[in-house]
Design a protein around this motif. Structure first.
Motif, PDB file in Angstrom:
ATOM      1  N   LYS A  38      15.050   5.771  -6.909  1.00 42.45           N
ATOM      2  CA  LYS A  38      14.478   5.368  -5.614  1.00 42.45           C
ATOM      3  C   LYS A  38      13.132   4.674  -5.828  1.00 42.45           C
ATOM      4  CE  LYS A  38      16.374   9.331  -3.159  1.00 42.45           C
ATOM      5  NZ  LYS A  38      16.021  10.597  -2.509  1.00 42.45           N
ATOM      6  N   ILE A  39      12.321   5.250  -6.702  1.00 45.35           N
ATOM      7  CA  ILE A  39      10.994   4.690  -6.959  1.00 45.35           C
ATOM      8  C   ILE A  39      11.115   3.335  -7.641  1.00 45.35           C
ATOM      9  CG2 ILE A  39       8.838   5.005  -8.256  1.00 45.35           C
ATOM     10  CD1 ILE A  39       9.071   6.810  -5.768  1.00 45.35           C
ATOM     11  N   GLU A  40      12.004   3.216  -8.616  1.00 44.42           N
ATOM     12  CA  GLU A  40      12.193   1.931  -9.298  1.00 44.42           C
ATOM     13  C   GLU A  40      12.707   0.863  -8.333  1.00 44.42           C
ATOM     14  OE1 GLU A  40      11.100   1.075 -12.308  1.00 44.42           O
ATOM     15  OE2 GLU A  40      10.297   3.111 -12.359  1.00 44.42           O
ATOM     16  N   GLN A  41      13.616   1.241  -7.455  1.00 40.17           N
ATOM     17  CA  GLN A  41      14.137   0.297  -6.462  1.00 40.17           C
ATOM     18  C   GLN A  41      13.023  -0.146  -5.516  1.00 40.17           C
ATOM     19  OE1 GLN A  41      17.456   1.660  -4.132  1.00 40.17           O
ATOM     20  NE2 GLN A  41      17.468  -0.151  -2.852  1.00 40.17           N
ATOM     21  N   LEU A  42      12.225   0.809  -5.098  1.00 37.91           N
ATOM     22  CA  LEU A  42      11.101   0.514  -4.207  1.00 37.91           C
ATOM     23  C   LEU A  42      10.142  -0.477  -4.865  1.00 37.91           C
ATOM     24  CD1 LEU A  42      10.226   1.561  -1.401  1.00 37.91           C
ATOM     25  CD2 LEU A  42       8.799   3.205  -2.591  1.00 37.91           C
ATOM     26  N   LYS A  43       9.815  -0.242  -6.130  1.00 37.83           N
ATOM     27  CA  LYS A  43       8.915  -1.148  -6.852  1.00 37.83           C
ATOM     28  C   LYS A  43       9.524  -2.547  -6.962  1.00 37.83           C
ATOM     29  CE  LYS A  43       7.982   0.995 -10.751  1.00 37.83           C
ATOM     30  NZ  LYS A  43       7.540   1.801 -11.894  1.00 37.83           N
ATOM     31  N   ALA A  44      10.817  -2.628  -7.268  1.00 40.47           N
ATOM     32  CA  ALA A  44      11.480  -3.927  -7.395  1.00 40.47           C
ATOM     33  C   ALA A  44      11.492  -4.669  -6.062  1.00 40.47           C
ATOM     34  CB  ALA A  44      12.902  -3.741  -7.919  1.00 40.47           C
ATOM     35  N   GLU A  45      11.796  -3.951  -4.983  1.00 39.27           N
ATOM     36  CA  GLU A  45      11.803  -4.582  -3.661  1.00 39.27           C
ATOM     37  C   GLU A  45      10.404  -5.043  -3.270  1.00 39.27           C
ATOM     38  OE1 GLU A  45      13.615  -1.794  -0.994  1.00 39.27           O
ATOM     39  OE2 GLU A  45      15.604  -2.075  -1.865  1.00 39.27           O
ATOM     40  N   CYS A  46       9.419  -4.261  -3.610  1.00 38.71           N
ATOM     41  CA  CYS A  46       8.035  -4.629  -3.290  1.00 38.71           C
ATOM     42  C   CYS A  46       7.633  -5.883  -4.067  1.00 38.71           C
ATOM     43  CB  CYS A  46       7.100  -3.465  -3.612  1.00 38.71           C
ATOM     44  SG  CYS A  46       5.417  -3.719  -3.029  1.00 38.71           S
ATOM     45  N   ASN A  47       8.092  -6.013  -5.302  1.00 36.78           N
ATOM     46  CA  ASN A  47       7.787  -7.210  -6.091  1.00 36.78           C
ATOM     47  C   ASN A  47       8.371  -8.466  -5.460  1.00 36.78           C
ATOM     48  OD1 ASN A  47       6.273  -5.877  -8.020  1.00 36.78           O
ATOM     49  ND2 ASN A  47       8.011  -5.514  -9.351  1.00 36.78           N
ATOM     50  N   LEU A  48       9.455  -8.321  -4.715  1.00 38.55           N
ATOM     51  CA  LEU A  48      10.063  -9.473  -4.037  1.00 38.55           C
ATOM     52  C   LEU A  48       9.136 -10.068  -2.980  1.00 38.55           C
ATOM     53  CD1 LEU A  48      13.742  -8.246  -3.550  1.00 38.55           C
ATOM     54  CD2 LEU A  48      12.895  -9.927  -5.206  1.00 38.55           C
ATOM     55  N   ILE A  49       8.282  -9.226  -2.434  1.00 40.80           N
ATOM     56  CA  ILE A  49       7.341  -9.696  -1.410  1.00 40.80           C
ATOM     57  C   ILE A  49       6.447 -10.799  -1.974  1.00 40.80           C
ATOM     58  CG2 ILE A  49       5.329  -9.045  -0.015  1.00 40.80           C
ATOM     59  CD1 ILE A  49       6.640  -6.289   0.301  1.00 40.80           C
TER      60      ILE A  49
ATOM     61  N   LYS B 195       2.070   9.125  -6.114  1.00 46.42           N
ATOM     62  CA  LYS B 195       2.474  10.519  -5.861  1.00 46.42           C
ATOM     63  C   LYS B 195       3.599  10.943  -6.800  1.00 46.42           C
ATOM     64  CE  LYS B 195       1.001  10.786  -1.069  1.00 46.42           C
ATOM     65  NZ  LYS B 195       1.411  10.844   0.336  1.00 46.42           N
ATOM     66  N   TYR B 196       4.539  10.052  -7.052  1.00 50.54           N
ATOM     67  CA  TYR B 196       5.643  10.349  -7.965  1.00 50.54           C
ATOM     68  C   TYR B 196       5.108  10.597  -9.379  1.00 50.54           C
ATOM     69  CZ  TYR B 196       9.776   9.443 -10.864  1.00 50.54           C
ATOM     70  OH  TYR B 196      10.782   9.525 -11.804  1.00 50.54           O
ATOM     71  N   GLU B 197       4.233   9.729  -9.846  1.00 45.19           N
ATOM     72  CA  GLU B 197       3.666   9.890 -11.180  1.00 45.19           C
ATOM     73  C   GLU B 197       2.823  11.162 -11.284  1.00 45.19           C
ATOM     74  OE1 GLU B 197       1.723   6.106 -11.731  1.00 45.19           O
ATOM     75  OE2 GLU B 197       3.608   5.155 -12.363  1.00 45.19           O
ATOM     76  N   ALA B 198       2.090  11.486 -10.223  1.00 49.09           N
ATOM     77  CA  ALA B 198       1.292  12.720 -10.214  1.00 49.09           C
ATOM     78  C   ALA B 198       2.204  13.940 -10.274  1.00 49.09           C
ATOM     79  CB  ALA B 198       0.414  12.779  -8.967  1.00 49.09           C
ATOM     80  N   LEU B 199       3.317  13.874  -9.573  1.00 46.93           N
ATOM     81  CA  LEU B 199       4.267  14.976  -9.587  1.00 46.93           C
ATOM     82  C   LEU B 199       4.851  15.158 -10.986  1.00 46.93           C
ATOM     83  CD1 LEU B 199       5.813  17.116  -7.974  1.00 46.93           C
ATOM     84  CD2 LEU B 199       7.499  15.352  -7.433  1.00 46.93           C
ATOM     85  N   LEU B 200       5.194  14.061 -11.634  1.00 48.96           N
ATOM     86  CA  LEU B 200       5.722  14.146 -13.004  1.00 48.96           C
ATOM     87  C   LEU B 200       4.680  14.725 -13.953  1.00 48.96           C
ATOM     88  CD1 LEU B 200       7.739  10.817 -13.387  1.00 48.96           C
ATOM     89  CD2 LEU B 200       8.619  13.113 -12.931  1.00 48.96           C
ATOM     90  N   THR B 201       3.436  14.305 -13.792  1.00 44.90           N
ATOM     91  CA  THR B 201       2.355  14.826 -14.633  1.00 44.90           C
ATOM     92  C   THR B 201       2.180  16.322 -14.419  1.00 44.90           C
ATOM     93  OG1 THR B 201       1.223  12.704 -14.596  1.00 44.90           O
ATOM     94  CG2 THR B 201      -0.106  14.619 -15.160  1.00 44.90           C
ATOM     95  N   LYS B 202       2.309  16.745 -13.184  1.00 42.00           N
ATOM     96  CA  LYS B 202       2.176  18.158 -12.832  1.00 42.00           C
ATOM     97  C   LYS B 202       3.266  19.004 -13.491  1.00 42.00           C
ATOM     98  CE  LYS B 202       2.019  20.485  -8.458  1.00 42.00           C
ATOM     99  NZ  LYS B 202       1.846  20.318  -7.028  1.00 42.00           N
TER     100      LYS B 202
ATOM    101  N   GLU C 296       0.834  -1.206   0.000  1.00 40.39           N
ATOM    102  CA  GLU C 296       0.000   0.000   0.000  1.00 40.39           C
ATOM    103  C   GLU C 296       0.874   1.264   0.000  1.00 40.39           C
ATOM    104  OE1 GLU C 296      -3.042   2.045   3.115  1.00 40.39           O
ATOM    105  OE2 GLU C 296      -3.390  -0.071   2.679  1.00 40.39           O
ATOM    106  N   LEU C 297       1.890   1.279   0.844  1.00 43.60           N
ATOM    107  CA  LEU C 297       2.783   2.436   0.887  1.00 43.60           C
ATOM    108  C   LEU C 297       3.556   2.594  -0.420  1.00 43.60           C
ATOM    109  CD1 LEU C 297       4.165   2.323   4.520  1.00 43.60           C
ATOM    110  CD2 LEU C 297       2.830   4.148   3.478  1.00 43.60           C
ATOM    111  N   THR C 298       3.956   1.484  -1.004  1.00 45.04           N
ATOM    112  CA  THR C 298       4.665   1.547  -2.285  1.00 45.04           C
ATOM    113  C   THR C 298       3.754   2.102  -3.369  1.00 45.04           C
ATOM    114  OG1 THR C 298       6.117  -0.280  -1.664  1.00 45.04           O
ATOM    115  CG2 THR C 298       5.922   0.202  -4.018  1.00 45.04           C
ATOM    116  N   ARG C 299       2.520   1.615  -3.426  1.00 44.86           N
ATOM    117  CA  ARG C 299       1.559   2.141  -4.413  1.00 44.86           C
ATOM    118  C   ARG C 299       1.357   3.636  -4.211  1.00 44.86           C
ATOM    119  NH1 ARG C 299      -1.186  -2.882  -3.474  1.00 44.86           N
ATOM    120  NH2 ARG C 299      -2.378  -1.910  -1.812  1.00 44.86           N
ATOM    121  N   ASP C 300       1.268   4.052  -2.962  1.00 53.46           N
ATOM    122  CA  ASP C 300       1.088   5.468  -2.644  1.00 53.46           C
ATOM    123  C   ASP C 300       2.274   6.291  -3.149  1.00 53.46           C
ATOM    124  OD1 ASP C 300      -0.293   7.687  -1.381  1.00 53.46           O
ATOM    125  OD2 ASP C 300       1.250   7.574   0.188  1.00 53.46           O
TER     126      ASP C 300
END
Length: 94
Positions: free
Chosen positions: A77-88, A52-59, A44-48
């Motif tokens: 940082k975001i890509e690393q976070l997504k990769a680590e979350c996929n490990l779950i 937020k990162y994608e919204a910021l880029l869109t802005k 949930e935190l990773t999705r959040d």
């Protein structure tokens, strides 16, 4: 960078750090009764963070320089976070 931008950047970095900590907690709880809850919180935190990162880029669509700066400072940082979350998702299959 003004005070509001610094505060916003700090909050984003804090959120990314918190998501990373929750991913770590989930990985440490593999095989325990806490795993499912820890994994859901981490996801949930990773999705959040990603949202937020994608919204910021869109802005920043009209300001290429600002968008590139944000991508350089947060993209990895975001890509690393997504990769680590996929490990779950594979952690409990072992």
């Amino acid at each position: 960078m003004g005070p509001a931008t610094k505060a916003s950047t700090f909050r984003r970095n804090e959120t990314v750090a918190e998501a990373g900590e929750e991913i770590e907690a989930a990985m440490e709880s593999v095989g325990t009764t806490y795993f499912n809850d820890d994994a859901e919180i981490a996801k949930e935190l990773t999705r959040d963070c990603v949202t937020k990162y994608e919204a910021l880029l869109t802005k920043c669509e009209g300001d290429v320089g600002r968008k590139e700066k944000i991508q350089r400072s947060m993209g990895l940082k975001i890509e690393q976070l997504k990769a680590e979350c996929n490990l779950i998702d594979t952690a409990h299959d072992d």
